[in-house]
Motif scaffolding. Structure first.
Motif, mmCIF file in Angstrom:
data_model
loop_
_atom_site.group_PDB
_atom_site.id
_atom_site.type_symbol
_atom_site.label_atom_id
_atom_site.label_comp_id
_atom_site.label_asym_id
_atom_site.label_seq_id
_atom_site.Cartn_x
_atom_site.Cartn_y
_atom_site.Cartn_z
ATOM 1 N N THR A 94 -60.833 88.646 -32.146
ATOM 2 C CA THR A 94 -59.915 88.106 -32.994
ATOM 3 C C THR A 94 -60.419 87.748 -34.431
ATOM 4 N N ARG A 95 -60.148 88.250 -35.634
ATOM 5 C CA ARG A 95 -60.754 87.773 -36.832
ATOM 6 C C ARG A 95 -60.340 86.291 -37.017
ATOM 7 N N LEU A 96 -61.350 85.448 -37.266
ATOM 8 C CA LEU A 96 -60.967 84.202 -37.879
ATOM 9 C C LEU A 96 -60.959 84.079 -39.145
ATOM 10 N N GLU A 97 -60.083 83.755 -39.878
ATOM 11 C CA GLU A 97 -59.889 83.586 -41.283
ATOM 12 C C GLU A 97 -60.832 82.574 -42.014
ATOM 13 N N LYS A 98 -60.869 81.326 -41.463
ATOM 14 C CA LYS A 98 -61.703 80.376 -41.810
ATOM 15 C C LYS A 98 -62.480 79.854 -40.764
#
Length: 99
Positions: A94-98
């Motif tokens: 899952t890509r973490l935006e921040k």
């Protein structure tokens, strides 16, 4: 997203062919539906080891990639140039935006 890491160590006399074939495969794969990124690198600590890092939108896109005849042929030829076993690992990410 699916992240794929793979590697293969080749013989000194097969390195240039393996590198050329790997770059062709990477460039071809980038055009496939669902490919976010696809790259090959030379390991700085083991310069005969090629390392692949890929990102795919979902498992179906990766399954379609594995089903492409040129992908299968690439793997078959690359294994014939290898000095030992290759690695392949798949990760659900899952890509973490921040942070």
């Amino acid at each position: 997203m699916i992240v794929v890491t793979a590697s293969v160590t080749v013989w000194p006399e097969t390195f240039e062919e393996a590198r050329r074939l790997s770059l062709e495969h990477v460039h071809r794969s980038r055009e496939e539906s669902g490919c976010i990124s696809h790259a090959v690198h030379v390991d700085c600590e083991s310069p005969l080891r090629l390392v692949f890092i890929e990102q795919w939108a979902h498992r179906d896109a990766l399954a379609a990639h594995f089903a492409v005849p040129t992908s299968g042929e690439f793997v078959r030829v690359l294994r014939s140039l290898a000095a030992g076993p290759s690695t392949l690992e798949l990760y659900d990410a899952t890509r973490l935006e921040k942070l």
